[in-house]
Scaffold this motif. Structure first.
Motif, PDB file in Angstrom:
ATOM      1  N   ILE A  56       0.841  -1.201   0.000  1.00  0.00           N
ATOM      2  CA  ILE A  56       0.000   0.000   0.000  1.00  0.00           C
ATOM      3  C   ILE A  56       0.880   1.257   0.000  1.00  0.00           C
ATOM      4  CG2 ILE A  56      -1.640   1.354   1.361  1.00  0.00           C
ATOM      5  CD1 ILE A  56      -2.833  -1.301   2.326  1.00  0.00           C
ATOM      6  N   ILE A  57       1.952   1.225   0.780  1.00  0.00           N
ATOM      7  CA  ILE A  57       2.849   2.386   0.831  1.00  0.00           C
ATOM      8  C   ILE A  57       3.480   2.644  -0.541  1.00  0.00           C
ATOM      9  CG2 ILE A  57       4.989   3.272   1.846  1.00  0.00           C
ATOM     10  CD1 ILE A  57       4.283   1.758   4.406  1.00  0.00           C
ATOM     11  N   VAL A  58       3.975   1.582  -1.177  1.00  0.00           N
ATOM     12  CA  VAL A  58       4.589   1.731  -2.504  1.00  0.00           C
ATOM     13  C   VAL A  58       3.583   2.286  -3.499  1.00  0.00           C
ATOM     14  CG1 VAL A  58       5.537   0.489  -4.463  1.00  0.00           C
ATOM     15  CG2 VAL A  58       6.281  -0.084  -2.179  1.00  0.00           C
ATOM     16  N   MET A  59       2.416   1.669  -3.504  1.00  0.00           N
ATOM     17  CA  MET A  59       1.354   2.062  -4.435  1.00  0.00           C
ATOM     18  C   MET A  59       0.914   3.503  -4.151  1.00  0.00           C
ATOM     19  SD  MET A  59      -1.116   0.656  -6.552  1.00  0.00           S
ATOM     20  CE  MET A  59      -2.566   1.413  -7.253  1.00  0.00           C
ATOM     21  N   GLY A  60       0.783   3.836  -2.890  1.00  0.00           N
ATOM     22  CA  GLY A  60       0.265   5.151  -2.507  1.00  0.00           C
ATOM     23  C   GLY A  60       1.214   6.291  -2.801  1.00  0.00           C
ATOM     24  N   HIS A  61       2.487   5.973  -2.962  1.00  0.00           N
ATOM     25  CA  HIS A  61       3.437   7.041  -3.249  1.00  0.00           C
ATOM     26  C   HIS A  61       4.099   6.840  -4.600  1.00  0.00           C
ATOM     27  CE1 HIS A  61       2.835   8.528   0.764  1.00  0.00           C
ATOM     28  NE2 HIS A  61       3.048   7.315   1.246  1.00  0.00           N
ATOM     29  N   ALA A  62       3.414   6.087  -5.461  1.00  0.00           N
ATOM     30  CA  ALA A  62       3.941   5.841  -6.805  1.00  0.00           C
ATOM     31  C   ALA A  62       3.690   7.064  -7.681  1.00  0.00           C
ATOM     32  CB  ALA A  62       3.273   4.607  -7.399  1.00  0.00           C
ATOM     33  N   HIS A  63       4.662   7.363  -8.556  1.00  0.00           N
ATOM     34  CA  HIS A  63       4.490   8.515  -9.442  1.00  0.00           C
ATOM     35  C   HIS A  63       4.410   8.112 -10.910  1.00  0.00           C
ATOM     36  CE1 HIS A  63       4.751  11.604  -6.374  1.00  0.00           C
ATOM     37  NE2 HIS A  63       5.655  10.819  -5.777  1.00  0.00           N
ATOM     38  N   ALA A  67       5.050   2.056 -12.002  1.00  0.00           N
ATOM     39  CA  ALA A  67       5.048   1.813 -10.563  1.00  0.00           C
ATOM     40  C   ALA A  67       3.626   1.569 -10.069  1.00  0.00           C
ATOM     41  CB  ALA A  67       5.671   2.990  -9.825  1.00  0.00           C
ATOM     42  N   ILE A  68       2.676   2.320 -10.649  1.00  0.00           N
ATOM     43  CA  ILE A  68       1.285   2.136 -10.232  1.00  0.00           C
ATOM     44  C   ILE A  68       0.805   0.728 -10.599  1.00  0.00           C
ATOM     45  CG2 ILE A  68      -1.093   2.891 -10.643  1.00  0.00           C
ATOM     46  CD1 ILE A  68      -0.029   5.728 -10.889  1.00  0.00           C
ATOM     47  N   LEU A  70       2.652  -2.021 -11.154  1.00  0.00           N
ATOM     48  CA  LEU A  70       3.310  -3.023 -10.296  1.00  0.00           C
ATOM     49  C   LEU A  70       2.735  -2.999  -8.883  1.00  0.00           C
ATOM     50  CD1 LEU A  70       7.087  -2.853 -11.309  1.00  0.00           C
ATOM     51  CD2 LEU A  70       5.472  -4.708 -11.697  1.00  0.00           C
ATOM     52  N   GLY A  71       2.519  -1.770  -8.371  1.00  0.00           N
ATOM     53  CA  GLY A  71       1.951  -1.626  -7.030  1.00  0.00           C
ATOM     54  C   GLY A  71       0.571  -2.252  -6.941  1.00  0.00           C
ATOM     55  N   PHE A  72      -0.196  -2.062  -8.014  1.00  0.00           N
ATOM     56  CA  PHE A  72      -1.539  -2.637  -8.086  1.00  0.00           C
ATOM     57  C   PHE A  72      -1.461  -4.155  -7.902  1.00  0.00           C
ATOM     58  CE2 PHE A  72      -5.367  -3.938 -10.493  1.00  0.00           C
ATOM     59  CZ  PHE A  72      -6.306  -3.166  -9.839  1.00  0.00           C
TER      60      PHE A  72
END
Lengths: 103, 482
Positions: A56-63, A67-68, A70-72
């Motif tokens: 969630i942290i990675v996804m929430g601060h993805a730019h 990244a979005i 992969l975070g998903f």
């Protein structure tokens, strides 16, 4: 060598937590009866799903878009681990419920 | 005096962030309590719920309050969507799958967690800023995170395939040096990145070592599990389970996230102890299991096999109904045939005839420790009838009939008297000491350890061939007619 000391110093509190958690983990489950090995493994399996917090942290601060994406996927995988793990454990333990008076 | 770059910055925080730390603390405490309660039969179900409660606490708290330099969590709708997809899929899979497939399922979910941890570490690597000096702290958490997470993922998938019967064993000793070499290369790669990172002009570190590590770890995970015999799969799953815990803990280090750290380390250490307990139950060392000695063995059979004697359903019914004391030894065959309910029905019938019936549960009966207990509990077999191996073995010489249903290696006397046998030294249920033995089995196939079972050729043994479900069904009819 100084990098090692630097690392130890910066993370001193984390290292305390690690050491104490290791001992705690050993202590907490060392007297488990064989009957509960499978549910316990499954329950522990669900608990390490806490890695979803990282997802969630990675996804929430993805730019970037990549990244979005992969975070998903990371969040989906983590959720599978958490939800699947707890539900399976619950289902296993459901079967112990009706047993009559266990000492 | 040395200076440290990582901490020389003003710490800004919001009340929410402070609250989040409190939430993580509560979640960690709930994990510990949950795990503790999970290890007692009476409180296990509640323990699971407490742990799940702690988890939801940590997840919701993170979404609401997590900040990086004051920036809140973005893409919340997407996160919720991903969450909904994962939760629905996880729920459905977990609810639908048969109880016999539980071990595979644990392995599958474990693999998902491993993949998640690896993905996180992978995505964090490009964010490393080495402009003001190499941040070793981040490198030493990201690289092993990628490695352990990936090994756990591919290893779990292979374990899943093996237990599901999709993948066979690869029994070759040649893999051992290959695996050791691969492990060495991966570890040196991590050390190499630490010592000589490929720092670009813009302060970022070249990412190719991470991708190389990812690829090698994926291969290693496959090769690590491939040669290990199916009978050892529970140990492997438990080991991979603690690996994933470690990978999660590395993530906790990376984000200075206490919930991930405590949760991960708890599972890492508890999982390791559980793995050791399982190994002890089979009287095998962890090193032996990992080296795949079980599968690689295949010791030559020295003894003459002899002949087996069959028994009819009718005779079995008579023998059972007029015995005083009967002990049932259930195995994976019973589970596969979904015959646990019929088994309980037969036991009840026998008890109406005044027969004393008990179940003897080998620690690794089924495919996982405790698996058989779960299956029998599902069939409403009273808890106090299930006896553990050490408890039941002294009673066996006074037992009229032992009924072995779909079990094989756990009653193989070769474990006690044939030093050349691959399972020599494994504690067994000493069925051969009983007065009569009836073995229900589909055919003369070998068990998971793939070795001959001399119990079947014992003069006191009678074989009742057929699917456990059919045999039990017929047996119940016969006993009713007596």
């Amino acid at each position: 060598m100084s990098e090692v000391f630097e690392f130890l110093y910066v993370n001193r509190e984390m290292l305390f937590i690690v050491a104490l958690s290791v001992l705690l983990g050993i202590e907490v489950i060392s007297h488990v009866p064989a009957v509960l090995h499978t549910p316990l493994m499954s329950g522990a399996n669900a608990i390490h799903g806490v890695v979803i917090v990282g997802a969630i942290i990675v996804m929430g601060h993805a730019h970037s878009t990549s990244a979005i994406v992969l975070g998903f996927f990371a969040v989906i995988l983590g959720t599978l681990n958490v939800v699947g793990g707890f539900v399976v454990t619950d289902r296993m333990l459901e079967m112990f419920r009706k047993k009559p008076g266990k000492k | 005096m040395n200076t440290i770059h990582e901490v020389i910055k003003t710490l800004r925080f919001t009340e929410g962030q402070s609250l989040l730390e409190l939430i993580y603390l509560i979640a960690s405490v709930l994990f510990v309590f949950g795990l503790k309660m999970l290890s007692k039969p009476d409180t296990a179900k509640k323990g699971n719920l407490w742990a799940a409660f702690g988890m939801s606490f940590a997840i919701v708290g993170t979404i609401l309050f997590h900040r990086v330099d004051g920036e809140p969590i973005r893409h919340i709708p997407l996160i919720l969507l991903a969450f909904a997809i994962g939760a629905t899929a996880g729920w459905i899979i977990a609810r639908r799958v048969k109880m016999t497939a539980m071990p595979q399922l644990v392995s599958l979910f474990n693999g998902m967690g491993g993949a998640c941890a690896a993905l996180i570490a992978l995505m964090e690597f490009p964010h490393i800023d080495a402009a003001g000096g190499v941040p070793y702290g981040q490198l030493i958490t990201i690289m092993p995170g990628v490695m352990i997470g990936t090994v756990s993922f591919t290893g779990s998938m292979i374990a899943f395939g093996k237990l599901n019967g999709n993948i066979g064993d690869l029994r070759t000793k040649a893999l051992r040096p290959v695996n050791i070499l691969l492990l060495m290369i991966m570890l040196s790669l991590i050390v190499w990145v630490m010592v000589r990172p490929d720092v670009h002009a813009d302060g970022h570190i070249g990412a190719w070592p991470v991708y190389l590590l990812l690829g090698l770890s994926a291969i290693y995970g496959v090769l690590f599990v491939m040669p290990i015999g199916g009978a050892d799969m529970p140990v492997v799953i438990s080991l991979l389970n603690s690996f994933t815990g470690l990978a999660a803990a590395f993530g906790g280090f990376l984000y200075h996230n206490q919930a991930m750290l405590t949760g991960g380390i708890l599972v890492g250490s508890a999982g390791t102890i559980l793995t050791v307990l399982m190994c002890n139950a089979m009287n095998r060392s962890l090193i032996n299991v990992i080296a795949g000695a079980f599968g690689g063995g295949g010791a030559p059979q020295t003894k003459e096999a002899g002949t087996v004697k069959e028994i009819s359903v009718n005779d079995t019914a008579v023998l059972l109904a007029y015995s005083k004391k009967v002990i049932v030894v259930p195995g994976y065959g019973l589970a596969v045939a979904q015959a646990q309910h019929l088994c309980n029905e037969m036991v009840k019938l026998l008890e109406e005839h005044g027969v004393e019936v008990q179940f003897a549960i080998h620690p690794v009966a089924g495919r996982m420790p405790g698996h058989m207990n779960v299956l029998l509990a599902e069939a409403d077999v009273p808890y106090d009838k299930l006896k553990e191996m050490d408890e039941i073995n002294p009673e066996l010489p006074n037992t009229d009939v032992v009924v072995v249903i779909g079990a094989n290696d756990v009653v193989n006397p070769a474990a006690e008297d044939d030093p050349s046998s691959p399972i020599y030294g494994m504690p067994i249920i000493r069925a051969h000491t009983a007065r009569n033995i009836i073995v229900m089995k589909r055919g003369m196939g070998k068990g998971y350890a793939d070795i001959e079972n001399f119990l079947f050729y014992d003069p006191k043994t009678r074989m009742l061939f057929g699917n456990a479900k059919d045999s039990l069904q017929k047996l119940i009819e016969e006993i009713k007619n007596l």
